[in-house]
Design a protein around this motif. Structure first.
Motif, PDB file in Angstrom:
ATOM      1  N   PRO A 128      -1.149  67.624  76.242  1.00 45.59           N
ATOM      2  CA  PRO A 128      -0.726  66.267  76.581  1.00 45.59           C
ATOM      3  C   PRO A 128       0.770  66.156  76.894  1.00 45.59           C
ATOM      4  N   LEU A 129       1.536  67.193  76.547  1.00 49.28           N
ATOM      5  CA  LEU A 129       2.980  67.162  76.795  1.00 49.28           C
ATOM      6  C   LEU A 129       3.384  67.962  78.028  1.00 49.28           C
ATOM      7  N   ARG A 130       2.418  68.494  78.761  1.00 49.12           N
ATOM      8  CA  ARG A 130       2.752  69.379  79.872  1.00 49.12           C
ATOM      9  C   ARG A 130       3.571  68.685  80.954  1.00 49.12           C
ATOM     10  N   SER A 131       3.336  67.407  81.192  1.00 47.75           N
ATOM     11  CA  SER A 131       4.078  66.706  82.246  1.00 47.75           C
ATOM     12  C   SER A 131       5.536  66.455  81.877  1.00 47.75           C
ATOM     13  N   VAL A 132       5.862  66.582  80.596  1.00 50.46           N
ATOM     14  CA  VAL A 132       7.258  66.385  80.188  1.00 50.46           C
ATOM     15  C   VAL A 132       7.914  67.691  79.744  1.00 50.46           C
ATOM     16  N   GLU A 133       7.108  68.738  79.533  1.00 53.55           N
ATOM     17  CA  GLU A 133       7.647  70.033  79.113  1.00 53.55           C
ATOM     18  C   GLU A 133       6.780  71.157  79.680  1.00 53.55           C
ATOM     19  N   LYS A 134       7.347  71.944  80.572  1.00 54.17           N
ATOM     20  CA  LYS A 134       6.591  72.995  81.253  1.00 54.17           C
ATOM     21  C   LYS A 134       6.399  74.246  80.407  1.00 54.17           C
ATOM     22  N   SER A 135       7.253  74.461  79.432  1.00 54.13           N
ATOM     23  CA  SER A 135       7.212  75.680  78.632  1.00 54.13           C
ATOM     24  C   SER A 135       6.137  75.595  77.552  1.00 54.13           C
ATOM     25  N   GLU A 136       5.215  76.553  77.537  1.00 55.57           N
ATOM     26  CA  GLU A 136       4.177  76.604  76.511  1.00 55.57           C
ATOM     27  C   GLU A 136       4.805  76.824  75.132  1.00 55.57           C
ATOM     28  N   ARG A 137       5.798  77.672  75.077  1.00 54.32           N
ATOM     29  CA  ARG A 137       6.473  77.942  73.808  1.00 54.32           C
ATOM     30  C   ARG A 137       7.099  76.672  73.253  1.00 54.32           C
ATOM     31  N   GLN A 138       7.728  75.893  74.133  1.00 59.28           N
ATOM     32  CA  GLN A 138       8.404  74.688  73.682  1.00 59.28           C
ATOM     33  C   GLN A 138       7.414  73.607  73.254  1.00 59.28           C
ATOM     34  N   THR A 139       6.288  73.499  73.953  1.00 59.23           N
ATOM     35  CA  THR A 139       5.304  72.485  73.545  1.00 59.23           C
ATOM     36  C   THR A 139       4.734  72.820  72.165  1.00 59.23           C
ATOM     37  N   LYS A 140       4.586  74.095  71.871  1.00 56.94           N
ATOM     38  CA  LYS A 140       4.129  74.483  70.535  1.00 56.94           C
ATOM     39  C   LYS A 140       5.123  74.029  69.470  1.00 56.94           C
ATOM     40  N   ILE A 141       6.409  74.184  69.769  1.00 56.77           N
ATOM     41  CA  ILE A 141       7.447  73.749  68.831  1.00 56.77           C
ATOM     42  C   ILE A 141       7.411  72.229  68.657  1.00 56.77           C
ATOM     43  N   LEU A 142       7.231  71.508  69.764  1.00 58.19           N
ATOM     44  CA  LEU A 142       7.185  70.046  69.700  1.00 58.19           C
ATOM     45  C   LEU A 142       6.006  69.566  68.853  1.00 58.19           C
ATOM     46  N   HIS A 143       4.847  70.223  69.012  1.00 59.01           N
ATOM     47  CA  HIS A 143       3.689  69.858  68.185  1.00 59.01           C
ATOM     48  C   HIS A 143       3.954  70.179  66.708  1.00 59.01           C
ATOM     49  N   ALA A 144       4.558  71.331  66.454  1.00 58.53           N
ATOM     50  CA  ALA A 144       4.834  71.740  65.081  1.00 58.53           C
ATOM     51  C   ALA A 144       5.781  70.765  64.386  1.00 58.53           C
ATOM     52  N   GLU A 145       6.748  70.258  65.151  1.00 58.55           N
ATOM     53  CA  GLU A 145       7.732  69.326  64.592  1.00 58.55           C
ATOM     54  C   GLU A 145       7.288  67.873  64.719  1.00 58.55           C
ATOM     55  N   GLU A 146       6.106  67.670  65.265  1.00 58.95           N
ATOM     56  CA  GLU A 146       5.569  66.328  65.496  1.00 58.95           C
ATOM     57  C   GLU A 146       6.555  65.480  66.309  1.00 58.95           C
ATOM     58  N   GLU A 147       7.109  66.118  67.329  1.00 57.78           N
ATOM     59  CA  GLU A 147       8.098  65.481  68.200  1.00 57.78           C
ATOM     60  C   GLU A 147       7.406  65.038  69.486  1.00 57.78           C
ATOM     61  N   TYR A 148       6.998  63.776  69.515  1.00 66.61           N
ATOM     62  CA  TYR A 148       6.211  63.256  70.633  1.00 66.61           C
ATOM     63  C   TYR A 148       6.941  62.173  71.413  1.00 66.61           C
ATOM     64  N   SER A 149       8.270  62.192  71.351  1.00 63.75           N
ATOM     65  CA  SER A 149       9.035  61.163  72.070  1.00 63.75           C
ATOM     66  C   SER A 149       8.804  61.241  73.576  1.00 63.75           C
ATOM     67  N   GLY A 150       8.526  62.441  74.102  1.00 64.97           N
ATOM     68  CA  GLY A 150       8.260  62.586  75.536  1.00 64.97           C
ATOM     69  C   GLY A 150       7.021  61.814  75.968  1.00 64.97           C
ATOM     70  N   ALA A 151       5.959  61.862  75.138  1.00 65.77           N
ATOM     71  CA  ALA A 151       4.732  61.125  75.445  1.00 65.77           C
ATOM     72  C   ALA A 151       4.982  59.621  75.385  1.00 65.77           C
ATOM     73  N   TRP A 152       5.733  59.190  74.386  1.00 64.51           N
ATOM     74  CA  TRP A 152       6.056  57.768  74.269  1.00 64.51           C
ATOM     75  C   TRP A 152       6.933  57.307  75.432  1.00 64.51           C
ATOM     76  N   LEU A 153       7.863  58.160  75.858  1.00 68.02           N
ATOM     77  CA  LEU A 153       8.750  57.808  76.965  1.00 68.02           C
ATOM     78  C   LEU A 153       7.975  57.614  78.260  1.00 68.02           C
ATOM     79  N   GLN A 154       6.968  58.440  78.468  1.00 63.35           N
ATOM     80  CA  GLN A 154       6.133  58.280  79.661  1.00 63.35           C
ATOM     81  C   GLN A 154       5.469  56.910  79.691  1.00 63.35           C
ATOM     82  N   LEU A 155       4.905  56.493  78.550  1.00 62.36           N
ATOM     83  CA  LEU A 155       4.266  55.184  78.482  1.00 62.36           C
ATOM     84  C   LEU A 155       5.288  54.070  78.698  1.00 62.36           C
ATOM     85  N   PHE A 156       6.487  54.239  78.124  1.00 62.87           N
ATOM     86  CA  PHE A 156       7.542  53.235  78.279  1.00 62.87           C
ATOM     87  C   PHE A 156       7.959  53.090  79.744  1.00 62.87           C
ATOM     88  N   GLU A 157       8.089  54.217  80.435  1.00 64.93           N
ATOM     89  CA  GLU A 157       8.478  54.175  81.852  1.00 64.93           C
ATOM     90  C   GLU A 157       7.415  53.474  82.693  1.00 64.93           C
TER      91      GLU A 157
END
Length: 288
Positions: A128-157
């Motif tokens: 679900p974060l691929r459109s805001v983060e292309k790196s597979e490694r980085q999306t794993k880190i974002l999920h691990a840290e429960e960092e979903y501001s990118g998904a929320w930002l998409q909805l806000f935009e």
């Protein structure tokens, strides 16, 4: 007569590996578990992930239903049914209630699923974060840290630009208050069916080599702001021209010859069952 293939196509080692992945996915709702996606006799992008899940869990006593965008008779659905039937010999049905396993592309059936049933959803893009983060490694880190501001930002935009969210299908969901998950390209209309579903929901992405799951009775809620609540597709003042339903997901049908627009239930079997149930003593009808 010598059998030219294993039961359900895969060898037992392959099925065990995929089943272990499924068990891990069930244990961590919404978490994408990598697996060794096998080569299939259908092209990637045509449901190989869902098919691999189905072939790994199916047994001789199971009954299978396959739908593609609400239809039991689309080319994709028919070919998948043929492959499973040829390699297992199990019963195939169009009835949602009769099926123990339902494999679907882009829809959850209108008839509520029950305990003991398994819904397998085909997934083209599990992240679900691929459109805001292309790196597979980085999306794993974002999920691990429960960092979903990118998904929320998409909805806000989307709200800033259109006055409402414009996700269409595949609107992201929170699973068990932990992972943000792509529900597969089901319409927003179907998102609520995942919440506390009595059936086990398994999602398979063959090309992306991921399996994830929503266990029965799990809390699933669509991402939304408090002042801009989640909404579904609206069919106000519209009804299916065949069965008269006003509470189902409807397709808009354009009849160019008659210069007319009418609506029809997307779930073809559900619609037909409603029509046949309403016409008593007159025999069944079909769409032919």
């Amino acid at each position: 007569m010598t059998r030219l293939h294993h039961f359900a196509f895969f060898d037992e080692g392959s099925k065990k590996e995929i089943r272990r992945t499924i068990l891990k996915a069930i244990s961590i709702p919404g978490y994408q578990v990598p697996f060794s996606s096998r080569e299939m006799p259908i092209a990637r992008g045509w449901g190989t992930g869902g098919l691999q899940v189905t072939l790994s869990i199916i047994g001789k006593d199971d009954v299978l239903k396959v739908i593609d965008q609400g239809s039991d008779e689309s080319v994709n659905a028919v070919n998948i049914k043929k492959l499973v039937e040829k390699t297992t010999g199990i019963a195939i049905t169009e009835g949602t209630a009769e099926a123990t396993i339902i494999q679907s592309r882009h829809r959850i059936p209108e008839q509520p699923l029950t305990e003991g049933q398994v819904l397998v959803l085909q997934v083209p893009a599990p992240e679900p974060l691929r459109s805001v983060e292309k790196s597979e490694r980085q999306t794993k880190i974002l999920h691990a840290e429960e960092e979903y501001s990118g998904a929320w930002l998409q909805l806000f935009e989307q709200i800033m630009k259109y006055g409402q969210t414009k996700t269409g299908a595949d609107h992201p969901v929170y699973v068990a208050d932990r992972y943000v998950m792509a529900p597969s390209p089901i319409p927003r209309f179907d998102n609520h069916k995942m919440n506390h579903s009595e059936a086990l929901i398994l999602l398979g992405a063959g090309r992306e080599k991921k399996i994830y799951a929503v266990p029965p009775y799990t809390d699933v809620r669509s991402l939304a702001f408090e002042d801009y609540p989640f909404t579904v597709e609206s069919f106000v003042e519209q009804a299916c021209h065949l069965c008269g339903a006003t509470d189902t997901f409807l397709d808009e049908i354009i009849d160019a010859d008659k210069d007319k627009v009418y609506y029809q239930c997307n779930d073809s079997h559900h619609c037909l069952a409603q029509v046949n149930g309403a016409i008593k003593g007159k025999g069944d009808i079909s769409y032919a």
